[in-house]
Design a protein around this motif. Structure first.
Motif, PDB file in Angstrom:
ATOM      1  N   SER A 264      65.884   0.192  -8.231  1.00 46.28           N
ATOM      2  CA  SER A 264      64.964   0.284  -7.094  1.00 46.28           C
ATOM      3  C   SER A 264      63.589   0.724  -7.586  1.00 46.28           C
ATOM      4  CB  SER A 264      65.472   1.308  -6.076  1.00 46.28           C
ATOM      5  OG  SER A 264      66.763   0.955  -5.628  1.00 46.28           O
ATOM      6  N   VAL A 265      62.565  -0.019  -7.191  1.00 49.18           N
ATOM      7  CA  VAL A 265      61.185   0.329  -7.550  1.00 49.18           C
ATOM      8  C   VAL A 265      60.386   0.496  -6.262  1.00 49.18           C
ATOM      9  CG1 VAL A 265      59.075  -0.407  -8.719  1.00 49.18           C
ATOM     10  CG2 VAL A 265      61.311  -0.934  -9.732  1.00 49.18           C
ATOM     11  N   LEU A 266      59.816   1.687  -6.082  1.00 51.35           N
ATOM     12  CA  LEU A 266      59.067   2.000  -4.870  1.00 51.35           C
ATOM     13  C   LEU A 266      57.585   2.121  -5.224  1.00 51.35           C
ATOM     14  CD1 LEU A 266      61.632   4.560  -3.486  1.00 51.35           C
ATOM     15  CD2 LEU A 266      61.136   2.295  -2.551  1.00 51.35           C
ATOM     16  N   ALA A 267      56.780   1.294  -4.566  1.00 51.29           N
ATOM     17  CA  ALA A 267      55.363   1.236  -4.904  1.00 51.29           C
ATOM     18  C   ALA A 267      54.578   2.341  -4.226  1.00 51.29           C
ATOM     19  CB  ALA A 267      54.789  -0.119  -4.507  1.00 51.29           C
ATOM     20  N   HIS A 268      53.685   2.938  -4.977  1.00 47.85           N
ATOM     21  CA  HIS A 268      52.661   3.912  -4.578  1.00 47.85           C
ATOM     22  C   HIS A 268      53.123   5.358  -4.711  1.00 47.85           C
ATOM     23  CE1 HIS A 268      50.061   0.673  -3.779  1.00 47.85           C
ATOM     24  NE2 HIS A 268      50.849   0.162  -2.848  1.00 47.85           N
ATOM     25  N   SER A 269      53.910   5.885  -3.782  1.00 45.98           N
ATOM     26  CA  SER A 269      54.377   7.271  -3.884  1.00 45.98           C
ATOM     27  C   SER A 269      53.216   8.238  -4.118  1.00 45.98           C
ATOM     28  CB  SER A 269      55.415   7.373  -5.024  1.00 45.98           C
ATOM     29  OG  SER A 269      56.111   8.594  -4.967  1.00 45.98           O
ATOM     30  N   VAL A 270      52.152   8.054  -3.353  1.00 47.43           N
ATOM     31  CA  VAL A 270      50.963   8.898  -3.500  1.00 47.43           C
ATOM     32  C   VAL A 270      51.151  10.249  -2.802  1.00 47.43           C
ATOM     33  CG1 VAL A 270      48.470   9.062  -3.035  1.00 47.43           C
ATOM     34  CG2 VAL A 270      49.473   6.860  -3.671  1.00 47.43           C
ATOM     35  N   HIS A 271      51.972  10.254  -1.729  1.00 49.14           N
ATOM     36  CA  HIS A 271      52.112  11.479  -0.921  1.00 49.14           C
ATOM     37  C   HIS A 271      53.590  11.881  -0.783  1.00 49.14           C
ATOM     38  CE1 HIS A 271      47.909  10.861   0.154  1.00 49.14           C
ATOM     39  NE2 HIS A 271      48.208   9.618   0.463  1.00 49.14           N
ATOM     40  N   PRO A 272      54.311  12.051  -1.872  1.00 45.00           N
ATOM     41  CA  PRO A 272      55.735  12.383  -1.755  1.00 45.00           C
ATOM     42  C   PRO A 272      55.945  13.882  -1.509  1.00 45.00           C
ATOM     43  CG  PRO A 272      55.133  12.288  -4.060  1.00 45.00           C
ATOM     44  CD  PRO A 272      53.883  11.943  -3.279  1.00 45.00           C
ATOM     45  N   THR A 273      57.054  14.197  -0.869  1.00 50.02           N
ATOM     46  CA  THR A 273      57.464  15.599  -0.792  1.00 50.02           C
ATOM     47  C   THR A 273      58.308  15.911  -2.030  1.00 50.02           C
ATOM     48  OG1 THR A 273      59.545  15.101   0.313  1.00 50.02           O
ATOM     49  CG2 THR A 273      57.608  15.425   1.736  1.00 50.02           C
ATOM     50  N   ASP A 274      58.502  17.194  -2.283  1.00 48.85           N
ATOM     51  CA  ASP A 274      59.347  17.570  -3.419  1.00 48.85           C
ATOM     52  C   ASP A 274      60.776  17.073  -3.213  1.00 48.85           C
ATOM     53  OD1 ASP A 274      57.236  18.768  -4.679  1.00 48.85           O
ATOM     54  OD2 ASP A 274      57.738  20.803  -4.018  1.00 48.85           O
ATOM     55  N   ARG A 275      61.233  17.075  -1.946  1.00 47.55           N
ATOM     56  CA  ARG A 275      62.582  16.577  -1.687  1.00 47.55           C
ATOM     57  C   ARG A 275      62.701  15.100  -2.054  1.00 47.55           C
ATOM     58  NH1 ARG A 275      66.653  14.131   0.973  1.00 47.55           N
ATOM     59  NH2 ARG A 275      65.188  12.504   1.550  1.00 47.55           N
ATOM     60  N   GLU A 276      61.687  14.330  -1.687  1.00 43.92           N
ATOM     61  CA  GLU A 276      61.716  12.902  -2.003  1.00 43.92           C
ATOM     62  C   GLU A 276      61.731  12.668  -3.513  1.00 43.92           C
ATOM     63  OE1 GLU A 276      59.530  10.472   1.490  1.00 43.92           O
ATOM     64  OE2 GLU A 276      58.318  12.068   0.630  1.00 43.92           O
ATOM     65  N   LEU A 277      60.915  13.416  -4.238  1.00 45.24           N
ATOM     66  CA  LEU A 277      60.897  13.239  -5.696  1.00 45.24           C
ATOM     67  C   LEU A 277      62.250  13.591  -6.297  1.00 45.24           C
ATOM     68  CD1 LEU A 277      57.340  14.615  -6.592  1.00 45.24           C
ATOM     69  CD2 LEU A 277      58.103  12.235  -6.552  1.00 45.24           C
ATOM     70  N   GLY A 278      62.853  14.651  -5.799  1.00 45.71           N
ATOM     71  CA  GLY A 278      64.174  15.038  -6.299  1.00 45.71           C
ATOM     72  C   GLY A 278      65.207  13.959  -6.050  1.00 45.71           C
ATOM     73  N   GLN A 279      65.139  13.343  -4.878  1.00 47.01           N
ATOM     74  CA  GLN A 279      66.096  12.286  -4.542  1.00 47.01           C
ATOM     75  C   GLN A 279      65.818  10.998  -5.320  1.00 47.01           C
ATOM     76  OE1 GLN A 279      68.633  14.163  -3.239  1.00 47.01           O
ATOM     77  NE2 GLN A 279      69.068  12.164  -2.318  1.00 47.01           N
ATOM     78  N   MET A 280      64.548  10.702  -5.537  1.00 47.60           N
ATOM     79  CA  MET A 280      64.221   9.521  -6.352  1.00 47.60           C
ATOM     80  C   MET A 280      64.798   9.695  -7.762  1.00 47.60           C
ATOM     81  SD  MET A 280      60.310   8.660  -5.144  1.00 47.60           S
ATOM     82  CE  MET A 280      60.036   7.272  -6.254  1.00 47.60           C
ATOM     83  N   ALA A 281      64.619  10.894  -8.309  1.00 46.19           N
ATOM     84  CA  ALA A 281      65.156  11.147  -9.652  1.00 46.19           C
ATOM     85  C   ALA A 281      66.685  11.060  -9.652  1.00 46.19           C
ATOM     86  CB  ALA A 281      64.696  12.521 -10.141  1.00 46.19           C
ATOM     87  N   ALA A 282      67.298  11.606  -8.617  1.00 54.90           N
ATOM     88  CA  ALA A 282      68.769  11.600  -8.562  1.00 54.90           C
ATOM     89  C   ALA A 282      69.317  10.178  -8.483  1.00 54.90           C
ATOM     90  CB  ALA A 282      69.236  12.421  -7.352  1.00 54.90           C
ATOM     91  N   HIS A 283      68.607   9.304  -7.791  1.00 50.55           N
ATOM     92  CA  HIS A 283      69.045   7.909  -7.679  1.00 50.55           C
ATOM     93  C   HIS A 283      68.653   7.070  -8.897  1.00 50.55           C
ATOM     94  CE1 HIS A 283      70.709   7.734  -3.634  1.00 50.55           C
ATOM     95  NE2 HIS A 283      69.661   8.390  -3.153  1.00 50.55           N
ATOM     96  N   GLY A 284      67.749   7.591  -9.734  1.00 44.11           N
ATOM     97  CA  GLY A 284      67.254   6.793 -10.860  1.00 44.11           C
ATOM     98  C   GLY A 284      66.243   5.751 -10.449  1.00 44.11           C
ATOM     99  N   CYS A 285      65.611   5.932  -9.272  1.00 48.51           N
ATOM    100  CA  CYS A 285      64.560   5.004  -8.809  1.00 48.51           C
ATOM    101  C   CYS A 285      63.306   5.156  -9.667  1.00 48.51           C
ATOM    102  CB  CYS A 285      64.088   5.357  -7.409  1.00 48.51           C
ATOM    103  SG  CYS A 285      65.302   5.356  -6.165  1.00 48.51           S
ATOM    104  N   SER A 286      62.472   4.145  -9.647  1.00 52.65           N
ATOM    105  CA  SER A 286      61.176   4.233 -10.317  1.00 52.65           C
ATOM    106  C   SER A 286      60.048   4.160  -9.292  1.00 52.65           C
ATOM    107  CB  SER A 286      60.995   3.076 -11.300  1.00 52.65           C
ATOM    108  OG  SER A 286      61.968   3.162 -12.319  1.00 52.65           O
ATOM    109  N   ALA A 287      58.919   4.767  -9.661  1.00 53.26           N
ATOM    110  CA  ALA A 287      57.703   4.630  -8.865  1.00 53.26           C
ATOM    111  C   ALA A 287      56.776   3.655  -9.575  1.00 53.26           C
ATOM    112  CB  ALA A 287      57.009   5.985  -8.722  1.00 53.26           C
ATOM    113  N   ALA A 288      56.225   2.689  -8.818  1.00 51.28           N
ATOM    114  CA  ALA A 288      55.202   1.790  -9.348  1.00 51.28           C
ATOM    115  C   ALA A 288      53.848   2.357  -8.943  1.00 51.28           C
ATOM    116  CB  ALA A 288      55.379   0.382  -8.799  1.00 51.28           C
ATOM    117  N   HIS A 289      53.159   2.911  -9.912  1.00 55.38           N
ATOM    118  CA  HIS A 289      51.852   3.542  -9.682  1.00 55.38           C
ATOM    119  C   HIS A 289      50.774   2.459  -9.769  1.00 55.38           C
ATOM    120  CE1 HIS A 289      48.345   5.946 -10.067  1.00 55.38           C
ATOM    121  NE2 HIS A 289      48.365   6.136 -11.360  1.00 55.38           N
ATOM    122  N   CYS A 290      49.961   2.350  -8.701  1.00 54.92           N
ATOM    123  CA  CYS A 290      48.941   1.297  -8.618  1.00 54.92           C
ATOM    124  C   CYS A 290      47.574   1.948  -8.429  1.00 54.92           C
ATOM    125  CB  CYS A 290      49.260   0.363  -7.440  1.00 54.92           C
ATOM    126  SG  CYS A 290      50.951  -0.283  -7.462  1.00 54.92           S
TER     127      CYS A 290
END
Ligand SMILES: [Zn+2]
Length: 454
Positions: A264-290
């Motif tokens: 899973s690749v989620l684009a932008h992630s400019v305004h994430p909460t700490d909970r969201e970042l923790g869950q993204m890491a737990a799932h192994g998702c990537s952020a596409a920084h633009c």
């Protein structure tokens, strides 16, 4: 292809500079031995490889620098003609620029022309693999996959689905999203260099029914990819919160539907909460920084340090056409600028970071790290030869660079589409700049090294 020994100055990052200070590998007079199937079998200095394989034809890439092909993890195929819509924030830009243009792709001849322009934009900028945000029309996606195969590029792409808050002609239903997605997966996923990405546009325009249809496809086809947008703009984030009152946050709208995982690749992630970042890491998702898009639309400054510290993998995307063009060199430079502007909250980036983010990191985000992203043996020969025209500013700066990191910094600071001389995917040459010889003559080890005498 014929087995070939490429001779060039090359640089690559087989590991991450975020965890390995020695990640940048360089050869000033390097050799890459590529077999008949387009796979690198040996990588090192030219003289050693040439002595070991004296009968293998040599192709010399004299001058400039050879890099792994760029990997763009977020780029919209239907938006190539609307690059440059300045002066708007995300939701206004979508209404006024992007969505009216995307509606035109219902027309097959129009979609065919845009596909061609888009693919030319990728390869003429040295991008060999892209996670492509598709069109809302199945016919336009069939045309896209056909043209991408002809162009020889690696693409991960899918039908974009939405059922609210866009324009009527861009809306579908959960049933149709499922059946058209299934037909496209059956026809294209894993065929040649194509892969499929299940692609709801974003939770703002996708009901729970659409997200469930996406999840049904991902359950049925467990090796497809997933991509969408997240936390790009504060007004968007607030609207998603209102549309999904039962969800914890933006990420949770995708998580509850079962859409998150290693691919899973989620684009932008400019305004994430700490909970969201923790869950993204737990799932192994990537952020596409633009970063160019984020600056152009005033979305915000990407919190790279928080992503890295949370263990979220980050790669780069151009976000054409919210972004300002196809150049991953420009995107790397803007990523550097963004971290500089964040001051103490930023994460200072070296030239090695910029190379990693625009090549190897993208391969890992797409779960293709075993096949592409660097020049190690076993990887496909996906490469871009940056050879600035003689007398150009980049040519001048490169000729005076005293070390490989300096040369790499010069490439990101000065490089443009005009400096892309040749591009290969899997050993096949997919782009040659006009004026560049199609094939260099065979040379011997006695010839001088291409550039950057050490
Ligand atoms: Zn986008």
């Amino acid at each position: 292809m014929t087995p070939t020994l490429f001779r060039a100055t090359f640089m690559h990052t087989p590991s991450s500079p975020f965890t390995d200070a020695g990640a940048l590998r360089t050869e000033t007079d390097g050799g890459l031995l590529v077999d008949g199937s387009g796979v690198i079998v040996q990588s090192g200095d030219f003289a050693t490889l040439h002595a070991a394989h004296p009968d293998t034809p040599v192709t010399t890439l004299r001058g400039g620098v050879l890099l792994p092909g760029f990997i763009d993890t977020h780029v919209h195929y239907p938006q190539v003609r609307v690059i440059g819509g300045l002066g708007m924030s995300l939701l206004d830009w979508l209404d006024r620029c992007a969505l009216p243009e995307e509606a035109r792709l219902a027309d097959a001849p129009y979609a065919r022309a845009v596909t061609s322009e888009f693919l030319h934009g990728l390869r003429s900028n040295g991008t060999t693999t892209a996670l492509v945000f598709g069109a809302h029309f199945k016919g336009a996606m069939d045309l896209f996959f056909e043209a991408a195969a002809d162009a020889g590029l690696r693409t991960v792409a899918g039908l974009v689905v939405s059922d609210r808050l866009l324009r009527g002609e861009l809306h579908t239903t959960p049933e149709r999203a499922y059946s058209e997605g299934k037909a496209l997966i059956e026809r294209w996923h894993g065929v040649g260099r194509a892969r499929y990405a299940v692609t709801p546009r974003f939770s703002l325009s996708a009901s729970e029914g659409i997200l469930d249809a996406c999840a049904a496809l991902m359950t049925e086809y467990s090796d497809v990819h997933f991509t969408s947008h997240i936390n790009e703009n504060l007004r968007e984030v607030q609207t998603v919160r209102e549309l999904f009152p039962g969800s914890l946050d933006y990420l949770d709208t995708y998580d509850r539907a079962g859409l998150l995982g290693r691919r899973s690749v989620l684009a932008h992630s400019v305004h994430p909460t700490d909970r969201e970042l923790g869950q993204m890491a737990a799932h192994g998702c990537s952020a596409a920084h633009c970063p160019c898009s984020n600056a152009s639309l005033g979305s915000g400054l990407f919190p790279l340090r928080r992503h890295v510290h949370a263990g979220v993998h980050v790669a780069l995307g151009t976000d054409v056409g919210g972004g300002t063009g196809f150049s991953m060199l420009k995107e790397g430079l803007q990523a550097y600028f963004t971290q500089q502007l964040l001051g103490a909250a930023g994460l200072p980036l070296t030239p090695a970071h910029l190379l990693y983010l625009s090549t190897r990191a993208g391969a890992e985000a797409l779960d293709m790290g075993g096949q592409i992203g660097d020049f190690s043996p076993g990887k496909a020969f996906d490469a871009v030869w940056l050879r600035p025209p003689e007398g150009s500013t980049l040519d001048t700066v490169l000729n005076h660079a005293s070390s490989p990191p300096e040369a790499l910094a010069a490439l990101f600071a000065n490089g443009t589409q005009a400096d892309v001389a040749q591009v290969w995917v899997g050993g096949d040459r997919v782009y040659v700049r006009s004026g560049v010889p199609a094939a260099a003559p065979q040379v011997t080890a006695a010839d001088p090294p291409p550039v950057l005498s050490s």
